[in-house]
Scaffold this motif. Structure first.
Motif, PDB file in Angstrom:
ATOM      1  N   ARG A 180       0.828  -1.213   0.000  1.00 10.53           N
ATOM      2  CA  ARG A 180       0.000   0.000   0.000  1.00 10.53           C
ATOM      3  C   ARG A 180       0.863   1.264   0.000  1.00 10.53           C
ATOM      4  O   ARG A 180       0.403   2.339  -0.345  1.00 10.53           O
ATOM      5  N   ASP A 216      -2.219   7.549  -3.427  1.00 10.80           N
ATOM      6  CA  ASP A 216      -3.488   8.288  -3.532  1.00 10.80           C
ATOM      7  C   ASP A 216      -3.517   9.212  -4.745  1.00 10.80           C
ATOM      8  O   ASP A 216      -4.553   9.356  -5.410  1.00 10.80           O
ATOM      9  N   ARG A 250      -4.279   7.276  -7.793  1.00  6.17           N
ATOM     10  CA  ARG A 250      -5.693   6.888  -7.811  1.00  6.17           C
ATOM     11  C   ARG A 250      -6.552   8.067  -8.267  1.00  6.17           C
ATOM     12  O   ARG A 250      -7.466   7.906  -9.070  1.00  6.17           O
ATOM     13  N   SER A 251      -6.226   9.242  -7.780  1.00  4.41           N
ATOM     14  CA  SER A 251      -7.044  10.405  -8.145  1.00  4.41           C
ATOM     15  C   SER A 251      -6.853  10.784  -9.616  1.00  4.41           C
ATOM     16  O   SER A 251      -7.686  11.485 -10.189  1.00  4.41           O
TER      17      SER A 251
END
Lengths: 435, 128
Positions: free
Chosen positions: A75, A101, A104-105
């Motif tokens: 992760r 993150d 992902r965005s």
């Protein structure tokens, strides 16, 4: 680029509109192969400096034209580059650990699982749980695996006692704990393999930064570098620094003098060289020979050397034309195995794949590497080059390296550059960490 | 797209890039139909044909971004986008010629060629 980043909101909406498929798979696992995909699918295996950059650039520039998946079981990613600063006590682990993150965005589909196999005919990646991901193009950036068997007595289990610290994370923490626990006057042994291995100057930077720690905390301690090689990257610069900052603390034994480590004994805490010399260590930092990460072997991409041959202009595998290999796993000619190199290769791969799948324009490949080595407080050196694809291999042009005898001001500037580079490249790999 | 059947080195008049070295490092930039001569085997300049493409500037700028942030510079490394076009072109050309000190920047600035430098500077400085 800011405009493109802001366009990602539209990308996200579009992805959600892609439909129930995504929502369902989010609930039950990950997609099984879907042959009639509306959008070309790119799967990237490996979320390190190469893989994450490639996924990010594909998603960023590919917009809604591509579906980009990143298969990475971790992760978070702790960078190998700058992990020597953690060993020195200059950085904490969170400062060299990054999440996904921002990817992902941008619309990258994160698949937090291990890739178990690749079927290049069916063009699918099978995950450890049996699920399969279909691809039109596959990017494999698995980094390295350690060849424990290259050293008698060494193993993954032995590495819990004699850490390699060559994959950042638990091994790096273990090595730091051993440094903290070692009594003053102890001997820290570093075993260095033959090339090619990840980050050629890193063993010598590690020796320098551990020496820096010792001079503050355990000044009677010694560092012994047992090397399979007879010379090393930036050698004159390192030796100058060791003489200037750590006189008498670091000994280097080259291969010609029997420096290559052939066996270790984790119980007796001894390291034996090819010459038959047995060294007792308080800490043994055993870095074995390396090879491309396992999935590259399972995909049939490696040659007898254990690494992957590629087409210099595109990083496409010589063995499987729909698969690109980048970063440490690739045989990248004159380019070293470094995060900078992987980041540079990833941009060429992203451009090539976009061109092939969406018809965007491709440009002549340009590769680059630059590598800083930290020597002491306010003292660092650098090496770098541009690279171009030759007919058989990637070739270097315009090489440069710091000079012996540079002023303290130049070295301070180089040291400051290294921190600026770390911030820049991690933003390039993982997306901006600042809002 | 039916892209999967198109492979490198089999130009179909579209987006392929192949290098062919003949004689003394002459590189043919087949994609754009422009022949470039690599001086001393080093610089690769595929000429104004590429430089006119906005995508090329963006591609070159990606190389800079590994070291230069677009924001938050502490003054050690100049941020991208902070230098006006004329100054940036002048600086890159001075690095290229060696008038300006800086081995790393000289190495960077040598390969895009003059037209590439101008395109890159225009992109980075936000010049329309």
């Amino acid at each position: 680029m800011i405009d493109r980043a802001s366009g990602c909101g539209r990308h996200g909406v579009s992805r959600r509109r892609l439909g129930a498929f995504s929502l369902v798979t989010a609930a039950i696992g990950f997609p099984r192969p879907v042959r009639a995909s509306a959008r070309p699918r790119v799967v990237v295996i490996g979320g390190g400096a190469g893989g994450a950059t490639c996924a990010r650039y594909l998603a960023k520039a590919g917009g809604t034209a591509l579906t980009v998946s990143l298969v990475e079981e971790q992760r978070h990613h702790t960078t190998c580059f700058y992990s020597n600063l953690y060993l020195a006590g200059w950085r904490d682990l969170p400062s060299i650990t990054h999440g996904y993150d921002a990817l992902r965005s941008l619309g990258v589909v994160l698949v937090p699982k291990r890739a178990a196999a690749v079927d290049p005919v069916a063009r699918t990646v099978r995950l450890e749980d049996g699920e399969a991901l279909a691809y039109d193009r596959l990017v494999i950036a698995p980094g390295i695996d350690l060849k424990y068997r290259a050293i008698e007595g060494y193993s993954e289990r032995a590495a819990e006692i004699m850490p390699h610290g060559w994959k950042a994370g638990a091994q790096t923490v273990l090595l730091r704990r051993k440094l903290e626990a070692m009594p003053d006057g102890g001997v820290f042994v570093i075993a260095v393999p033959r090339e090619p291995y990840r980050c050629p100057p890193a063993p010598y930077e590690r020796a320098s930064l551990v020496a820096h720690y010792f001079t503050r905390a355990k000044p009677r301690s010694k560092i012994l570098i047992l090397d399979a090689k007879d010379s090393f990257s930036k050698q004159a610069l390192f030796e100058e620094a060791w003489d200037r900052h750590y006189k008498g603390m670091i000994d280097w034994v080259p291969g010609a003098f029997g420096g290559e480590v052939s066996a270790v004994d984790p119980v007796a805490m001894t390291v034996t060289t090819a010459a038959g010399d047995v060294h007792k260590a308080d800490i043994a930092n055993v870095v074995p020979a390396q090879e491309a990460g396992r999935i590259a072997h399972r995909a049939g991409l490696v040659d007898d050397s254990g690494w992957c041959r590629i087409v210099p202009a595109t990083m496409a595998s010589r063995a499987q034309p729909d698969i690109h290999v980048l970063g440490d796993a690739a045989i990248a000619g004159a380019m070293p195995k470094s995060a900078f190199a992987a980041n540079s290769q990833a941009k060429v791969v992203a451009m090539t794949i976009r061109s092939e799948l969406t018809g965007s324009r491709a440009f002549p490949a340009r590769y680059r590497n630059q590598c800083w080595s930290l020597l002491a407080s306010g003292d660092a050196v650098k090496i770098g080059a541009s690279y171009v694809p030759g007919p058989e291999r990637i070739e270097s042009v315009d090489r440069f390296v710091s000079k012996v005898g540079e002023s303290q001001e130049v070295r301070r500037q180089t040291r400051a550059e290294a921190d600026a580079w770390y911030d820049a490249i991690t933003a390039e790999v993982f997306g901006s960490t600042r809002s | 797209m039916e892209g999967q059947n198109r492979r490198h080195g089999q130009p179909d008049g579209r987006c392929h890039v192949t290098f062919r070295l003949t004689g003394r490092a002459q590189r043919r930039c087949r994609t754009f139909g422009v022949v470039a001569h690599a001086t001393g085997g080093n610089a690769v300049d595929c000429g104004a044909g590429i430089a006119a493409d906005a995508g090329y500037s963006e591609y070159l700028a990606a190389e800079c971004a590994t070291f230069h942030r677009s924001e938050h510079s502490d003054g050690t490394v100049p941020p991208l986008g902070a230098t006006p076009y004329p100054s940036l072109v002048a600086a890159l050309k001075e690095y290229r010629s060696g008038v300006r000190e800086g081995a790393a920047m000289r190495s960077v600035a040598r390969t895009p060629g003059g037209a590439g430098i101008e395109a890159l500077a225009a992109y980075l400085s936000g010049r329309p």
